[in-house]
Design a protein around this motif. Structure first.
Motif, PDB file in Angstrom:
ATOM      1  N   THR A 119     -27.436 -39.087 -28.569  1.00  0.00           N
ATOM      2  CA  THR A 119     -26.685 -39.680 -29.671  1.00  0.00           C
ATOM      3  C   THR A 119     -25.803 -38.604 -30.292  1.00  0.00           C
ATOM      4  N   ILE A 120     -24.704 -39.031 -30.904  1.00  0.00           N
ATOM      5  CA  ILE A 120     -23.824 -38.058 -31.555  1.00  0.00           C
ATOM      6  C   ILE A 120     -24.573 -37.334 -32.658  1.00  0.00           C
ATOM      7  N   LEU A 121     -25.403 -38.063 -33.397  1.00  0.00           N
ATOM      8  CA  LEU A 121     -26.147 -37.438 -34.486  1.00  0.00           C
ATOM      9  C   LEU A 121     -27.004 -36.279 -33.973  1.00  0.00           C
ATOM     10  N   ALA A 122     -27.707 -36.493 -32.886  1.00  0.00           N
ATOM     11  CA  ALA A 122     -28.535 -35.428 -32.328  1.00  0.00           C
ATOM     12  C   ALA A 122     -27.677 -34.311 -31.750  1.00  0.00           C
ATOM     13  N   MET A 123     -26.542 -34.659 -31.147  1.00  0.00           N
ATOM     14  CA  MET A 123     -25.671 -33.650 -30.547  1.00  0.00           C
ATOM     15  C   MET A 123     -25.071 -32.718 -31.585  1.00  0.00           C
ATOM     16  N   VAL A 124     -24.673 -33.259 -32.743  1.00  0.00           N
ATOM     17  CA  VAL A 124     -23.969 -32.455 -33.742  1.00  0.00           C
ATOM     18  C   VAL A 124     -24.897 -31.767 -34.732  1.00  0.00           C
ATOM     19  N   ASP A 125     -26.181 -32.179 -34.760  1.00  0.00           N
ATOM     20  CA  ASP A 125     -27.040 -31.727 -35.848  1.00  0.00           C
ATOM     21  C   ASP A 125     -28.435 -31.347 -35.399  1.00  0.00           C
ATOM     22  N   SER A 126     -29.271 -32.342 -35.136  1.00  0.00           N
ATOM     23  CA  SER A 126     -30.703 -32.075 -35.040  1.00  0.00           C
ATOM     24  C   SER A 126     -31.130 -31.377 -33.768  1.00  0.00           C
ATOM     25  N   CYS A 127     -30.243 -31.284 -32.758  1.00  0.00           N
ATOM     26  CA  CYS A 127     -30.655 -30.671 -31.498  1.00  0.00           C
ATOM     27  C   CYS A 127     -30.951 -29.187 -31.630  1.00  0.00           C
ATOM     28  N   ILE A 128     -30.444 -28.534 -32.662  1.00  0.00           N
ATOM     29  CA  ILE A 128     -30.764 -27.119 -32.882  1.00  0.00           C
ATOM     30  C   ILE A 128     -31.545 -26.956 -34.178  1.00  0.00           C
ATOM     31  N   GLY A 129     -32.342 -25.920 -34.226  1.00  0.00           N
ATOM     32  CA  GLY A 129     -33.123 -25.644 -35.430  1.00  0.00           C
ATOM     33  C   GLY A 129     -34.617 -25.783 -35.241  1.00  0.00           C
ATOM     34  N   GLY A 130     -35.040 -26.589 -34.261  1.00  0.00           N
ATOM     35  CA  GLY A 130     -36.455 -26.669 -33.917  1.00  0.00           C
ATOM     36  C   GLY A 130     -37.333 -27.401 -34.896  1.00  0.00           C
ATOM     37  N   LYS A 131     -36.737 -28.137 -35.831  1.00  0.00           N
ATOM     38  CA  LYS A 131     -37.536 -28.813 -36.866  1.00  0.00           C
ATOM     39  C   LYS A 131     -37.875 -30.231 -36.442  1.00  0.00           C
ATOM     40  N   SER A 132     -39.149 -30.603 -36.555  1.00  0.00           N
ATOM     41  CA  SER A 132     -39.558 -31.991 -36.313  1.00  0.00           C
ATOM     42  C   SER A 132     -40.001 -32.621 -37.621  1.00  0.00           C
ATOM     43  N   SER A 133     -39.778 -33.925 -37.725  1.00  0.00           N
ATOM     44  CA  SER A 133     -40.153 -34.671 -38.931  1.00  0.00           C
ATOM     45  C   SER A 133     -40.785 -35.989 -38.507  1.00  0.00           C
ATOM     46  N   PHE A 217     -26.723 -21.609 -40.899  1.00  0.00           N
ATOM     47  CA  PHE A 217     -27.821 -21.982 -41.788  1.00  0.00           C
ATOM     48  C   PHE A 217     -29.182 -21.701 -41.158  1.00  0.00           C
ATOM     49  N   ILE A 218     -29.342 -22.082 -39.884  1.00  0.00           N
ATOM     50  CA  ILE A 218     -30.678 -21.977 -39.285  1.00  0.00           C
ATOM     51  C   ILE A 218     -31.019 -20.549 -38.863  1.00  0.00           C
ATOM     52  N   GLU A 219     -30.002 -19.722 -38.697  1.00  0.00           N
ATOM     53  CA  GLU A 219     -30.299 -18.327 -38.370  1.00  0.00           C
ATOM     54  C   GLU A 219     -30.588 -17.504 -39.618  1.00  0.00           C
ATOM     55  N   ILE A 220     -29.942 -17.822 -40.717  1.00  0.00           N
ATOM     56  CA  ILE A 220     -30.183 -17.067 -41.945  1.00  0.00           C
ATOM     57  C   ILE A 220     -31.429 -17.577 -42.680  1.00  0.00           C
ATOM     58  N   ASP A 221     -31.827 -18.818 -42.418  1.00  0.00           N
ATOM     59  CA  ASP A 221     -32.961 -19.422 -43.123  1.00  0.00           C
ATOM     60  C   ASP A 221     -33.672 -20.402 -42.189  1.00  0.00           C
ATOM     61  N   GLU A 222     -34.332 -19.864 -41.175  1.00  0.00           N
ATOM     62  CA  GLU A 222     -34.921 -20.693 -40.129  1.00  0.00           C
ATOM     63  C   GLU A 222     -35.945 -21.689 -40.653  1.00  0.00           C
ATOM     64  N   PHE A 223     -36.709 -21.279 -41.680  1.00  0.00           N
ATOM     65  CA  PHE A 223     -37.847 -22.097 -42.107  1.00  0.00           C
ATOM     66  C   PHE A 223     -37.596 -22.871 -43.395  1.00  0.00           C
TER      67      PHE A 223
END
Length: 362
Positions: A119-133, A217-223
């Motif tokens: 999905t575009i949403l996953a491609m542009v955003d959630s695919c990186i960062g390693g966070k699950s919800s 964002f995710i490299e400066i504040d991973e958690f």
């Protein structure tokens, strides 16, 4: 990797991983995972039918992104022979990603996993960062983990399989990320003329721009302790609307409505955005994207204002004595405000949501 692909390297506490963006690459990418266990959206069953190892197929609905459903997937992995050396591959949108990242992080204390977002949403955003919800009962995204993928392989051509509201949903999240990152990223986003059914080459550039913005964002504040929290812009209002409509509105559309609520809240509080023209540009872009969701007016018309506020008030980002609101300040910068809980603030929240809902419910 072909000459036409784009790559990005993401650094995390567990090492770095590469994101590759290449159109029409899904079938080629699948060849790399002959020994992996695949967890996929059931929509892609025909594409995956000839794999040596049958995939675990999940219906990608919000109700399945839950702690109740997770055990059956874990049992399915065990029955298929998955062990500590197994690589898990996720194929689908955000729901499949959340389930896969979460299960990969806990199955036998952790599996390597790769992600092929669809999905575009996953491609542009959630695919990186390693966070699950993961949802628990009525509570959205109450539990989760941080477990970065081994690699991310993006095929933007898959966006053509999405209905307009799902495409718009992803483009809203990209706009949010770029606006949070700053004027240069947002200007690049708008210059690409984001729209549903946009040309694949432009979409590739848009995905890259959004992920490059999120990378900071995710490299400066991973958690998720400081800067990355700003990427929740629109989500506190948006999750409340999404939940109160019983997920009849796509996630990104709800986030777009949530951003408009945050802007409306500030304007009612006396903030003047006349010196920040990008705020007006953001509002216009969001309204154009939301218009691609034909079911939204009906869902908003039947939404309970009381349920919306109950969901808003129970958001996990709030403190005991205050609400955590991510807003735009007068200079046009996204900031986190801690607002003391009070009847006055509650009324302002309700009024902001009612104003935005009134614009879009028809």
């Amino acid at each position: 990797m072909s000459d036409s692909s784009r790559t990005l390297v993401i650094n995390s506490s567990t090492g770095s991983y590469q994101v590759t963006i290449e159109s029409h690459s899904l079938r080629k990418n699948l060849l790399h995972f002959s020994k992996a266990k695949i967890l996929a959206d059931e929509f892609f069953a025909p594409v995956l039918a000839d794999l040596a190892s049958p995939p675990l197929l999940i219906r990608a609905i919000e109700e399945n992104k839950s702690l109740d459903v997770s055990p059956s997937i874990i049992e399915g992995l065990r029955q298929s022979g998955a062990n500590r050396q197994t690589e898990l591959v996720a194929i689908g949108g955000g729901i499949i990603q959340d389930l896969s990242a979460f299960i990969a992080s806990i199955y036998m204390r952790g599996l390597t996993w790769s992600y092929l977002p669809t999905t575009i949403l996953a491609m542009v955003d959630s695919c990186i960062g390693g966070k699950s919800s993961i949802n628990v009962g009525p509570y959205k995204n109450l539990v989760g983990t941080f477990h970065p993928p081994h690699q991310v392989l993006i095929d933007p051509a898959l966006a053509q399989t999405l209905p307009p509201d799902q495409q718009a949903s992803g483009l809203i999240e990209a706009a949010k990320i770029c606006f949070c990152r700053g004027p240069e990223a947002f200007d690049r986003h708008i210059a690409l003329l984001p729209s549903v059914m946009m040309e694949t080459g432009a979409l590739e550039a848009l995905i890259y721009n959004s992920l490059e913005a999120k990378k900071w964002f995710i490299e400066i504040d991973e958690f998720d302790n400081k800067e990355r929290l700003l990427l929740n812009f629109g989500h506190t209002f948006g999750h409340a609307i999404e939940g109160a409509t019983h997920f009849a509105i796509p996630h990104g559309i709800a986030v777009g409505l949530g951003i408009l609520c945050a802007i409306t809240y500030q304007v009612a509080d006396g903030i003047d955005y006349s010196s920040s023209p990008r705020v007006a540009l953001l509002e216009l872009h969001l309204a154009e994207m939301i218009a691609n969701s034909p079911g939204t007016p009906r869902a908003l018309a039947s939404m309970s204002a009381d349920e919306m506020f109950q969901r808003f008030a129970s958001d996990k980002k709030h403190g005991t004595e205050d609400y955590a609101l991510i807003l735009i300040d007068q200079a046009g910068k996204v900031v986190l405000h801690r607002v003391p809980k009070s009847p006055e603030v509650s009324n302002k929240v309700r009024a902001a949501v009612e104003s935005v809902v009134g614009r879009f419910r028809g």
